[in-house]
Scaffold this active site. Structure first.
Site, short mmCIF file in Angstrom:
data_model
loop_
_atom_site.label_atom_id
_atom_site.label_comp_id
_atom_site.label_asym_id
_atom_site.label_seq_id
_atom_site.Cartn_x
_atom_site.Cartn_y
_atom_site.Cartn_z
N GLU A 1 0.94 -1.03 0.06
CA GLU A 1 -0.05 -0.04 0.02
C GLU A 1 0.71 1.21 0.18
O GLU A 1 0.87 2.13 0.89
CB GLU A 1 -0.98 0.05 1.01
CG GLU A 1 -2.04 -1.19 1.13
CD GLU A 1 -2.78 -1.26 2.55
OE1 GLU A 1 -2.94 -0.36 2.99
OE2 GLU A 1 -3.41 -2.26 2.61
N HIS B 1 -10.37 -5.77 -2.35
CA HIS B 1 -11.46 -5.74 -1.43
C HIS B 1 -12.76 -5.08 -2.10
O HIS B 1 -12.64 -3.84 -2.34
CB HIS B 1 -10.90 -4.90 -0.12
CG HIS B 1 -10.05 -5.48 0.54
ND1 HIS B 1 -10.26 -6.70 1.35
CD2 HIS B 1 -8.79 -5.17 0.91
CE1 HIS B 1 -9.11 -7.11 1.95
NE2 HIS B 1 -8.00 -6.17 1.67
N GLU C 1 -6.27 -10.61 -1.34
CA GLU C 1 -7.17 -10.38 -0.09
C GLU C 1 -8.35 -10.21 -0.39
O GLU C 1 -9.26 -9.44 0.08
CB GLU C 1 -6.59 -8.97 0.70
CG GLU C 1 -5.03 -8.89 0.96
CD GLU C 1 -4.64 -7.71 1.74
OE1 GLU C 1 -5.61 -6.83 2.37
OE2 GLU C 1 -3.34 -7.47 1.83
#
Ligand code: G2I
Length: 481
Positions: free
Chosen positions: A171, A250, A279
């Site tokens: 990130e 996500h 994820e």
């Protein structure tokens, strides 16, 4: 298992061959034994892991190590999955709580469970602006850089030979329309911090694939996607050792599954890296949720270099977004419609992974779109007339939260700042990054650290904190000085 794979595959090219090819090349007894262990852990075509393996892929989940004593949880884990990611246990705050004093106990438990059950391990995450131990808050510049690289080296060395893929950096790009790096304490050590981390990781564990991992990089037309793409293209051109890109994926109504997701995966893979869905969770229910899950699965299978899919938890109740019921099993451990959609898509098949070494140095054949892709315009509003303003976003789950605060400087810029807000009674801050907190509960003031003291007129900086209980609400007060 990974030890064997790593030993038998010294190069990045060999690492990306499917297991069958590796077995054919290295017919050692240990490898055969390891392969049998995987093959017998599930029946082909009836579990996620076995069906993915038939396609030369893996199917993984995030695991919270403290749930390994929950028999329903472990039953599903062992039956369905052949890759695991530590949800929190390999992060910086968990592994290096005091400077240069390492604690690998929880991470080691997960690795042991994986090895005992024929699963591989994704390492998550060596460097991230969140979930840093408190002691990094007082470091900046070369001292922080040294601590970062030491962390990467020590952790990757500890797990050497046991990790399929590492999220080396997590990130590091900004949200919004800039396509630029996120401003963090790590970034402030110099723009080359990411490549320095990848080189250190390669030196420490030459057998692990090294990934850059991020969210909101799924939509090809988003500026953040383009920013990461350009970095990876540059790394490949300059020989920075990067092997893979992780797409967290996500999804929810604010950030839905994009119809160009497959294009994104294909374009990154064309740079000469593997792609992994790292994820995955999709908020929703019923057939619409199932449709999105099926689409994601088919998109991965359509891209030869998509190695596999990891979902971010097992049951809905295990999720960081539990209220959005985003996973494949309900709270009782029953298979949802989404599960069936994924299994069916896996069993439909797709493009097999490459059987020969993929090119590692071919320059990209596709270029990012030149037309302006973002759907929303960059902010044109003038800087606030006061000293500064602060806004925040929060991830709240039962019993805890993470809050990120963004400060925007007024027209005079800032040379030092404070942000004040109230942490509800019964709740407490457990960790703060990129600021110093005056306390843990009640009225708390956050002061800049060295690297983010100065903010130019209209410029922004960010800090964050995590805690137990309920996150603060309302508008934070921002002041200069
Ligand atoms: O925020 C979702 C994910 C975004 N990408 C990186 C991932 O590492 C991140 O995972 C989440 C975990 O799922 C949460 O489990 O990262 C959160 C922290 O930013 C994790 O939150 C942790 C808290 O930090 C702990 O204090 C808390 O005890 O969750 C724990 C309880 O589940």
């Amino acid at each position: 298992m990974d030890k064997v794979l790593a030993r038998g595959s010294g190069s990045a090219a060999a690492r990306s061959r499917p297991r069958t090819a590796v077995v054919a090349m290295v017919a050692g007894a240990a490898m055969v034994a390891a392969t049998i262990a995987v093959a017998t852990s599930a029946s082909a075509g009836t579990t996620l892991g076995a069906s993915a393996a038939e396609q030369g892929r893996y199917f993984g989940t995030a695991v919270a190590v403290n749930k390994l004593s929950d028999s329903t949880y472990v039953g599903i884990l062992n039956r369905e999955f052949n890759m695991v990611t530590a949800e929190n246990e390999m992060k910086w705050d968990a592994t290096e709580p005091s400077r240069n004093q390492f604690n690998f106990s929880a991470g080691d438990r997960l690795v042991a469970h994986a090895q005992a059950n024929g699963m591989r391990v994704r390492g998550h995450a060596l460097l991230w602006h969140q979930q840093q131990p408190g002691w990094t808050g007082s470091l900046s510049g070369s001292a922080l850089r040294e601590a970062m690289i030491n962390h990467v080296t020590q952790v990757a060395t500890h797990y050497r030979g046991k990790i399929h893929s590492w999220d080396v950096v997590n990130e590091a790009f900004d949200d919004g329309n800039s396509g630029a790096r996120r401003n963090s304490n790590l970034q402030q050590t110099g723009n080359d911090w990411i490549e320095a981390a990848f080189r250190a990781a390669r030196a420490a564990d030459p057998g692990a694939k090294l990934c850059y991992n991020d969210y909101n990089t799924d939509n090809w037309s988003w500026a953040k996607t383009q920013g990461v793409y350009n970095m990876v293209r540059d790394f490949k051109a300059r020989g920075v050792p990067i092997d893979c890109v992780g797409f967290q994926s996500h999804f929810n109504s604010g950030s839905p599954y994009p119809s160009n997701y497959r294009t994104t995966l294909q374009n990154f893979a064309a740079l000469g890296v593997d792609v992994q869905i790292t994820e995955l969770d999709i908020e929703g229910s019923g057939s619409s949720q199932a449709t999105s899950y099926g689409n994601v699965t088919r998109d991965c299978l359509a891209v030869a270099r998509c190695n596999g899919i990891t979902v971010w938890g097992i049951r809905d109740t295990d999720s960081w977004r539990a209220s959005g019921t985003p996973l494949l099993f309900d709270g009782s451990g029953n298979k949802k419609q989404a599960y069936t959609a994924v299994l069916n898509a896996l069993n439909e098949g797709g493009t097999p992974p490459p059987t020969t070494a993929p090119p590692t140095s071919t320059p990209p054949t596709s270029t990012p779109p030149t037309s302006t892709p973002p759907t929303s315009e960059p902010p044109t509003t003038p800087p606030p007339t006061g000293a500064c303003t602060a806004t925040f976003t929060t991830n709240q789950w039962p019993g805890g939260f993470v809050t990120n605060v963004r400060i925007t400087a007024g027209s005079s810029g800032l040379n030092g700042w404070t942000v004040s807000l109230t942490v509800p009674s019964g709740s407490a801050i457990t960790n703060t990054w990129s600021a110093q907190a005056s306390g843990t509960t009640g009225a708390v003031t956050f002061r800049n650290v060295d690297y983010n003291r100065q903010v130019g007129a209209g410029g922004t900086t960010e800090f964050g904190f995590q805690g137990t209980g309920t996150a603060p609400s309302g508008t934070p007060a921002c002041a200069a000085g």
